[in-house]
Design an enzyme around this catalytic site. Structure first.
Site, PDB file in Angstrom:
ATOM      1  N   SER A   1       0.878  -1.177   0.000  1.00  0.00           N
ATOM      2  CA  SER A   1       0.000   0.000   0.000  1.00  0.00           C
ATOM      3  C   SER A   1       0.907   1.217   0.000  1.00  0.00           C
ATOM      4  O   SER A   1       1.031   1.927   0.975  1.00  0.00           O
ATOM      5  CB  SER A   1      -0.909  -0.008   1.228  1.00  0.00           C
ATOM      6  OG  SER A   1      -0.157   0.088   2.417  1.00  0.00           O
TER       7      SER A   1
ATOM      8  N   HIS B   1      -3.141  -6.376   2.150  1.00  0.00           N
ATOM      9  CA  HIS B   1      -2.238  -7.391   2.711  1.00  0.00           C
ATOM     10  C   HIS B   1      -2.861  -8.779   2.837  1.00  0.00           C
ATOM     11  O   HIS B   1      -2.236  -9.690   3.352  1.00  0.00           O
ATOM     12  CB  HIS B   1      -1.722  -6.940   4.084  1.00  0.00           C
ATOM     13  CG  HIS B   1      -0.858  -5.724   4.019  1.00  0.00           C
ATOM     14  ND1 HIS B   1      -0.448  -5.039   5.133  1.00  0.00           N
ATOM     15  CD2 HIS B   1      -0.311  -5.069   2.958  1.00  0.00           C
ATOM     16  CE1 HIS B   1       0.299  -3.999   4.766  1.00  0.00           C
ATOM     17  NE2 HIS B   1       0.384  -4.007   3.458  1.00  0.00           N
TER      18      HIS B   1
ATOM     19  N   GLU C   1      -4.715  -3.012   8.883  1.00  0.00           N
ATOM     20  CA  GLU C   1      -4.003  -3.545  10.046  1.00  0.00           C
ATOM     21  C   GLU C   1      -4.757  -3.282  11.341  1.00  0.00           C
ATOM     22  O   GLU C   1      -5.165  -2.151  11.609  1.00  0.00           O
ATOM     23  CB  GLU C   1      -2.612  -2.893  10.159  1.00  0.00           C
ATOM     24  CG  GLU C   1      -1.777  -3.118   8.923  1.00  0.00           C
ATOM     25  CD  GLU C   1      -0.493  -2.300   8.902  1.00  0.00           C
ATOM     26  OE1 GLU C   1       0.008  -1.922   9.983  1.00  0.00           O
ATOM     27  OE2 GLU C   1      -0.009  -2.037   7.796  1.00  0.00           O
TER      28      GLU C   1
ATOM     29  N   GLU D   1       1.594  -9.799   6.661  1.00  0.00           N
ATOM     30  CA  GLU D   1       2.371  -9.406   7.844  1.00  0.00           C
ATOM     31  C   GLU D   1       2.192 -10.390   8.993  1.00  0.00           C
ATOM     32  O   GLU D   1       2.445 -10.057  10.158  1.00  0.00           O
ATOM     33  CB  GLU D   1       1.996  -7.978   8.256  1.00  0.00           C
ATOM     34  CG  GLU D   1       2.348  -6.980   7.162  1.00  0.00           C
ATOM     35  CD  GLU D   1       2.277  -5.533   7.580  1.00  0.00           C
ATOM     36  OE1 GLU D   1       1.786  -5.233   8.688  1.00  0.00           O
ATOM     37  OE2 GLU D   1       2.722  -4.680   6.792  1.00  0.00           O
TER      38      GLU D   1
ATOM     39  N   GLU E   1      -3.679   5.284  12.279  1.00  0.00           N
ATOM     40  CA  GLU E   1      -2.686   5.609  11.241  1.00  0.00           C
ATOM     41  C   GLU E   1      -3.403   5.690   9.899  1.00  0.00           C
ATOM     42  O   GLU E   1      -4.195   4.799   9.569  1.00  0.00           O
ATOM     43  CB  GLU E   1      -1.625   4.494  11.221  1.00  0.00           C
ATOM     44  CG  GLU E   1      -0.574   4.674  10.139  1.00  0.00           C
ATOM     45  CD  GLU E   1       0.423   3.504  10.116  1.00  0.00           C
ATOM     46  OE1 GLU E   1       0.733   2.932  11.185  1.00  0.00           O
ATOM     47  OE2 GLU E   1       0.884   3.171   9.006  1.00  0.00           O
TER      48      GLU E   1
ATOM     49  N   ASP F   1       1.141   8.273   7.495  1.00  0.00           N
ATOM     50  CA  ASP F   1       2.050   7.337   6.824  1.00  0.00           C
ATOM     51  C   ASP F   1       2.118   7.747   5.347  1.00  0.00           C
ATOM     52  O   ASP F   1       2.986   8.530   4.963  1.00  0.00           O
ATOM     53  CB  ASP F   1       1.544   5.911   7.022  1.00  0.00           C
ATOM     54  CG  ASP F   1       2.329   4.887   6.215  1.00  0.00           C
ATOM     55  OD1 ASP F   1       3.374   5.238   5.638  1.00  0.00           O
ATOM     56  OD2 ASP F   1       1.903   3.713   6.142  1.00  0.00           O
TER      57      ASP F   1
ATOM     58  N   HIS G   1       8.178  -1.292   9.618  1.00  0.00           N
ATOM     59  CA  HIS G   1       8.621  -2.200   8.546  1.00  0.00           C
ATOM     60  C   HIS G   1       7.779  -1.930   7.295  1.00  0.00           C
ATOM     61  O   HIS G   1       6.933  -1.024   7.301  1.00  0.00           O
ATOM     62  CB  HIS G   1       8.418  -3.649   9.009  1.00  0.00           C
ATOM     63  CG  HIS G   1       6.939  -3.974   9.157  1.00  0.00           C
ATOM     64  ND1 HIS G   1       6.433  -5.243   9.079  1.00  0.00           N
ATOM     65  CD2 HIS G   1       5.858  -3.165   9.363  1.00  0.00           C
ATOM     66  CE1 HIS G   1       5.119  -5.211   9.232  1.00  0.00           C
ATOM     67  NE2 HIS G   1       4.756  -3.973   9.405  1.00  0.00           N
TER      68      HIS G   1
ATOM     69  N   LYS H   1       6.432  -0.969  14.666  1.00  0.00           N
ATOM     70  CA  LYS H   1       5.603  -2.092  14.218  1.00  0.00           C
ATOM     71  C   LYS H   1       6.366  -2.922  13.207  1.00  0.00           C
ATOM     72  O   LYS H   1       7.046  -2.387  12.328  1.00  0.00           O
ATOM     73  CB  LYS H   1       4.268  -1.607  13.657  1.00  0.00           C
ATOM     74  CG  LYS H   1       4.335  -0.717  12.426  1.00  0.00           C
ATOM     75  CD  LYS H   1       2.925  -0.505  11.851  1.00  0.00           C
ATOM     76  CE  LYS H   1       2.957   0.223  10.517  1.00  0.00           C
ATOM     77  NZ  LYS H   1       1.654   0.279   9.852  1.00  0.00           N
TER      78      LYS H   1
HETATM   79  C1  2PG Z   1       1.749   0.405   6.230  1.00  0.00           C
HETATM   80  C2  2PG Z   1       2.688  -0.645   5.713  1.00  0.00           C
HETATM   81  C3  2PG Z   1       3.411  -1.458   6.738  1.00  0.00           C
HETATM   82  P1  2PG Z   1       2.968  -1.327   3.245  1.00  0.00           P
HETATM   83  O1  2PG Z   1       0.816   0.819   5.532  1.00  0.00           O
HETATM   84  O2  2PG Z   1       1.935   0.944   7.311  1.00  0.00           O
HETATM   85  O3  2PG Z   1       2.593  -2.134   7.625  1.00  0.00           O
HETATM   86  O4  2PG Z   1       2.201  -1.379   4.654  1.00  0.00           O
HETATM   87  O5  2PG Z   1       4.366  -1.693   3.498  1.00  0.00           O
HETATM   88  O6  2PG Z   1       2.232  -2.302   2.357  1.00  0.00           O
HETATM   89  O7  2PG Z   1       2.835   0.091   2.750  1.00  0.00           O
HETATM   90 MG    MG Z   2       0.429   2.539   7.150  1.00  0.00          MG
END
Ligand code: 2PG
Ligand code: MG
Length: 440
Positions: free
Chosen positions: A40, A160, A169, A212, A293, A318, A371, A394
């Site tokens: 994502s 995911h 998540e 994950e 988040e 994020d 991560h 995380k």
């Molecule tokens: C997120 C991440 C990690 P991705 O959105 O925070 O958990 O997902 O690495 O797929 O962007």
């Molecule tokens: Mg995120």
């Protein structure tokens, strides 16, 4: 002590996609790093160079990035005579100059980051200190060492997993533990209780896991996920000692000004930004949710700012920020959030990631180290989290080798600190602002 050689290779990540592995050679040895990759991904992230050669790995190959390391970055660093003990910032700046674009689209952020990480490892060993010490010095951190609260992503949805859950998540965090090690135990126990509960509600096939390591049962509404988690925590007798966190990764289901919680189902389930805000408020009131988040999409600034105006919990950007100082400043100016995710590959060098974290802290924000969903067994972020005194991180569920590699490394670091003269604390309830613990 200079860099003698830089080599790279294409290897596989936890999703079976190619990724970049780097070896930096000095007189002290050969130091390796591997680069993670998101599913994502935010559109403001640094550029991940892929080959788009459809005959191999469905176009996902990274041979061009590998070649850029072998032919351009490596020779420049060797010729430059850099000393990784003292020149991490210069090494990273040199790579940015070689690239010459604002988002590392010429050489690839995946090429540059791998070299940056491997150089840090070389610098740490040559300085005869653990990586977290080396990075702590780079970050200019002083004060007690802080062991972070791990946020375990135990229910996977969004991009995911193949289930129906829109939210990406659902995490559980052992804020009531005394040490990281105890926190890891609590996370593992909750995870196993959750497996039983998911089996009971949805049948054994629903215990298949997502990218994950979290379970991915056919959940439709967020409450279902939080109810399952509540039951698992209760089963372990840990009620009151853990907090929850949610990363809906909502950019993934935002279109034309609205959010579609049914984006993975046959029928759409459309919510306006105001309805989303009400839903989040209800969840925060009903459950011990301590972090939201990306509850809104990366360019839905208006919703972020309106929600933040009365948000009492940690509101983390994020995709919104993409570990990019320009986006962080923009978000601060718009009063859009109160915390940042830190993902090194969103910006592309160790130095810039540290600078962005420092910028966030200077604004009074908390820093949540993360991560990516596509990972390797590289455990660099464990050291980075301790170095920054970030207080929380995380790395997915307490399950799957590439996820537990980081948690295991943190247990090693804690054991090392326990046996040393250094003063340290587990962030616990103060995970947002662990520096305040030191004042007490
Ligand atoms: C997120 C991440 C990690 P991705 O959105 O925070 O958990 O997902 O690495 O797929 O962007
Ligand atoms: Mg995120």
């Amino acid at each position: 002590m200079t860099i003698l050689e830089v080599d790279a290779a294409q290897r596989l990540d936890s999703r079976g996609n190619p990724t970049v592995q780097v070896d930096v050679k000095t007189i002290a040895g050969t130091f390796r790093a591997s680069v993670p990759s998101g599913a994502s991904r935010g559109k403001h992230e640094a550029f991940e160079l892929r080959d788009h050669e459809m005959r191999a790995y469905g176009g996902q190959g990274v041979l061009a990035a590998v070649r850029n390391i072998q032919k351009i970055i490596g020779p420049a660093l060797v010729d430059g005579g850099f000393d990784p003990r003292y020149q991490q910032a210069e090494i990273d700046a040199c790579m940015c100059r070689l690239d010459g674009t604002p988002n590392k689209s010429r050489l690839g952020a995946n090429a540059i980051l791998g070299v940056s990480m491997a150089c840090a490892r070389a610098g740490a060993v040559a300085s005869d200190v653990p990586l977290y010490e080396f990075l702590r010095r780079e970050a200019g951190e002083i004060g007690p060492y802080v062991m972070p609260v791990p946020f375990f992503n135990v229910l996977n949805g969004g991009r995911h997993s193949g289930n129906t859950m829109a939210f990406q998540e659902i995490m559980v965090a052992p804020t009531g533990a005394q040490t990281f090690e105890e926190g890891a135990r609590m996370g593992s126990e909750i995870y196993h209780a959750l497996r039983e509960i998911v089996t009971e509600y949805y049948g054994a096939p629903a215990t298949a896991i997502g990218d994950e390591g979290g379970f991915a049962p056919p959940i439709k509404q967020p409450e279902e996920a939080l109810d399952l988690l509540t039951a698992a925590v209760e089963h372990c007798g840990l009620t009151g000692r853990v907090k929850f966190a949610i990363d809906p990764a909502s950019s993934q289901f935002f279109k034309d000004g609205v959010y579609d919680l049914g984006f993975k189902c046959a029928e759409p389930d459309i919510r306006t930004p105001d309805q989303m805000m009400q839903m989040y408020r209800d969840l925060v009131e009903k459950y011990p949710v301590s972090i939201l988040e990306d509850p809104f999409a990366e360019d839905d600034w208006d919703s972020w700012a309106r929600f933040n105006a009365s948000c009492e919990i940690e509101l983390v950007g994020d995709d919104l920020l993409a570990t990019n100082p320009c986006r962080v400043r923009m978000a601060h100016q718009k009063k859009a959030c109160n915390a940042m995710v830190l993902k090194m590959n969103q910006i592309g060098t160790v130095t810039e990631a540290i600078e962005t974290a420092r910028l966030g802290k200077s604004l009074g924000w908390s820093v949540f180290v993360s991560h990516r969903s596509g990972e390797t067994i590289d455990d660099f972020i464990a050291d980075l989290t301790v170095a920054l005194g970030a207080g929380h991180m995380k790395s997915g569920a307490p399950c799957r080798g590439e996820r537990v590699a980081k948690y295991n490394r943190l247990m090693d670091i804690e054991a090392e600190l326990r046996g040393s003269w250094k003063s340290w604390v587990y962030a616990g309830e103060r995970f947002r602002f662990p520096a305040e613990i030191a004042v007490i």
